[in-house]
Design a protein around this motif. Structure first.
Motif, PDB file in Angstrom:
ATOM      1  N   ARG A  65     -50.759  26.118   4.598  1.00  0.00           N
ATOM      2  CA  ARG A  65     -51.790  25.285   5.211  1.00  0.00           C
ATOM      3  C   ARG A  65     -51.213  24.475   6.364  1.00  0.00           C
ATOM      4  NH1 ARG A  65     -54.689  20.773   1.636  1.00  0.00           N
ATOM      5  NH2 ARG A  65     -52.686  19.754   2.039  1.00  0.00           N
ATOM      6  N   THR A  66     -50.006  23.974   6.172  1.00  0.00           N
ATOM      7  CA  THR A  66     -49.344  23.214   7.229  1.00  0.00           C
ATOM      8  C   THR A  66     -49.105  24.079   8.458  1.00  0.00           C
ATOM      9  OG1 THR A  66     -48.275  21.627   5.753  1.00  0.00           O
ATOM     10  CG2 THR A  66     -47.157  22.070   7.829  1.00  0.00           C
ATOM     11  N   LEU A  67     -48.747  25.346   8.231  1.00  0.00           N
ATOM     12  CA  LEU A  67     -48.551  26.266   9.352  1.00  0.00           C
ATOM     13  C   LEU A  67     -49.832  26.429  10.167  1.00  0.00           C
ATOM     14  CD1 LEU A  67     -46.343  29.132   7.864  1.00  0.00           C
ATOM     15  CD2 LEU A  67     -45.876  27.832   9.937  1.00  0.00           C
ATOM     16  N   GLU A  68     -50.959  26.527   9.488  1.00  0.00           N
ATOM     17  CA  GLU A  68     -52.232  26.679  10.186  1.00  0.00           C
ATOM     18  C   GLU A  68     -52.589  25.414  10.959  1.00  0.00           C
ATOM     19  OE1 GLU A  68     -55.166  27.753   7.331  1.00  0.00           O
ATOM     20  OE2 GLU A  68     -54.260  29.677   6.828  1.00  0.00           O
ATOM     21  N   THR A  69     -52.358  24.276  10.346  1.00  0.00           N
ATOM     22  CA  THR A  69     -52.740  22.999  10.952  1.00  0.00           C
ATOM     23  C   THR A  69     -51.841  22.613  12.120  1.00  0.00           C
ATOM     24  OG1 THR A  69     -53.463  22.285   8.755  1.00  0.00           O
ATOM     25  CG2 THR A  69     -53.264  20.581  10.435  1.00  0.00           C
ATOM     26  N   ASN A  70     -50.582  23.009  12.051  1.00  0.00           N
ATOM     27  CA  ASN A  70     -49.607  22.582  13.052  1.00  0.00           C
ATOM     28  C   ASN A  70     -49.017  23.759  13.824  1.00  0.00           C
ATOM     29  OD1 ASN A  70     -49.150  19.533  12.162  1.00  0.00           O
ATOM     30  ND2 ASN A  70     -49.187  20.780  10.313  1.00  0.00           N
ATOM     31  N   ALA A  71     -49.793  24.804  13.996  1.00  0.00           N
ATOM     32  CA  ALA A  71     -49.287  26.036  14.605  1.00  0.00           C
ATOM     33  C   ALA A  71     -48.663  25.807  15.974  1.00  0.00           C
ATOM     34  CB  ALA A  71     -50.415  27.066  14.707  1.00  0.00           C
ATOM     35  N   GLU A  72     -49.337  25.072  16.838  1.00  0.00           N
ATOM     36  CA  GLU A  72     -48.839  24.872  18.204  1.00  0.00           C
ATOM     37  C   GLU A  72     -47.544  24.066  18.213  1.00  0.00           C
ATOM     38  OE1 GLU A  72     -50.361  23.042  22.507  1.00  0.00           O
ATOM     39  OE2 GLU A  72     -51.774  23.313  20.838  1.00  0.00           O
ATOM     40  N   ALA A  73     -47.517  22.973  17.454  1.00  0.00           N
ATOM     41  CA  ALA A  73     -46.328  22.130  17.423  1.00  0.00           C
ATOM     42  C   ALA A  73     -45.146  22.861  16.791  1.00  0.00           C
ATOM     43  CB  ALA A  73     -46.620  20.846  16.652  1.00  0.00           C
ATOM     44  N   LEU A  74     -45.420  23.665  15.766  1.00  0.00           N
ATOM     45  CA  LEU A  74     -44.345  24.409  15.127  1.00  0.00           C
ATOM     46  C   LEU A  74     -43.800  25.497  16.044  1.00  0.00           C
ATOM     47  CD1 LEU A  74     -45.670  24.631  11.473  1.00  0.00           C
ATOM     48  CD2 LEU A  74     -43.455  23.719  12.180  1.00  0.00           C
TER      49      LEU A  74
END
Length: 296
Positions: free
Chosen positions: A266-275
């Motif tokens: 879920r974190t990957l989806e929410t923070n895709a651009e920053a990651l």
């Protein structure tokens, strides 16, 4: 002084507190990632695998985190830049000796001890550490106050060079810190998830049947009694062995991994651009470190 046993999150190699605000990346996605779920609701999980060894542990955010080998490469490059900076100023300065790095222990005791044989040998203390670390005053380094101050300035210059910046100060963080913050955040969420709490209760029941009263694995792992001895006592080894056996029989690590994986996805989806930016920044840092090491 007695050496305390490992504590939670130690394997993550955290380099900064979770409260730090990053200057290069936004953390807005982190703050909002729980908005769709009320506190205490279990997250939807996928298949629960049978986990019997730390070597089976892998997480979605692993791909965005520096590996131990990459972290060491950055350390070695920084060491060489600092030596060059210090010797240019006329100081005697040698790079510190660093212990060997192996990828096999990347997640080590992420969920506490899982190997019953290891537990019976070393308890929660783990194997004795004989290699010197990189902290403190090392042989071949000027220990004068003037030199130590200059060394601090050289470290900041080296960090800036490896991060592609003109300058950095002690409060500046890096892209790997951002990823580590997300990892710790999701680890904490996973521990509070009802599915993991239920697994903890099963583990606790198992431990009780073995004659040990602990509410969760961290209570046994961090029992203050273990810190009173330089090495594991017979009592500590017995508890650690029971801990590992109960983790296996209840598949605590399997449930734990499934839940934490769901939070990280879920974190990957929410923070895709920053990651994605963090991953690029880390790749750039490794490239700069390789260039530094290649010139020496």
């Amino acid at each position: 002084m007695a050496t305390p046993p490992p504590h939670r999150f130690a394997p993550l190699r955290l380099s900064a507190p979770i409260a730090l605000v990053l200057t290069a990346l936004t953390l807005s996605g982190c703050a909002d990632s729980d908005s769709s779920e009320s506190a205490g609701d279990p997250i939807a999980i996928g298949e629960i695998s049978k986990i019997t060894s730390a070597e089976q542990l892998s997480f979605p955010l692993d791909a965005y985190e520096l590996t131990p080998a990459q972290s060491r490469q950055l350390e070695l490059a920084q060491d060489q830049l600092v030596v060059k900076c210090m010797t240019a100023q006329g100081f005697q300065w040698a790079a510190p000796e660093r212990p060997p790095v192996t990828e096999a222990n990347r997640h080590g005791r992420r969920y506490g001890i899982l190997d019953e044989a290891e537990a019976r040998q070393t308890g929660y203390h783990g194997a004795p550490q004989t290699d010197r670390g990189a902290k403190g005053r090392e042989e071949g380094q000027d220990s004068s106050e003037t030199a130590q101050k200059a060394a601090g300035e050289c470290v900041l210059k080296a960090r800036a060079q490896l991060n592609g910046k003109k300058s950095m100060d002690k409060a500046d963080t890096t892209s790997d810190t951002y990823v580590e913050q997300l990892i710790v955040q999701d680890a904490e969420r996973a521990e509070q998830d009802p599915q993991v709490r239920k697994a903890f209760a099963k583990w606790s029941d198992c431990m009780s049947k073995a004659g040990h009263d602990y509410d969760d694995p961290w209570a046994s792992n961090n029992d203050p009694e273990w810190g009173k001895s330089e090495t594991a006592t017979d009592s500590e080894r017995r508890v650690a062995a029971a801990d590992a056996a109960c983790k296996i029989s209840t598949n605590l690590a399997g449930v734990w991994l499934a839940v934490e994986t769901a939070y990280q996805e879920r974190t990957l989806e929410t923070n895709a651009e920053a990651l994605a930016q963090a991953k690029k920044d880390n790749e750039d840092r490794i490239r700069r470190a390789a260039a530094v090491l290649g010139k020496n």
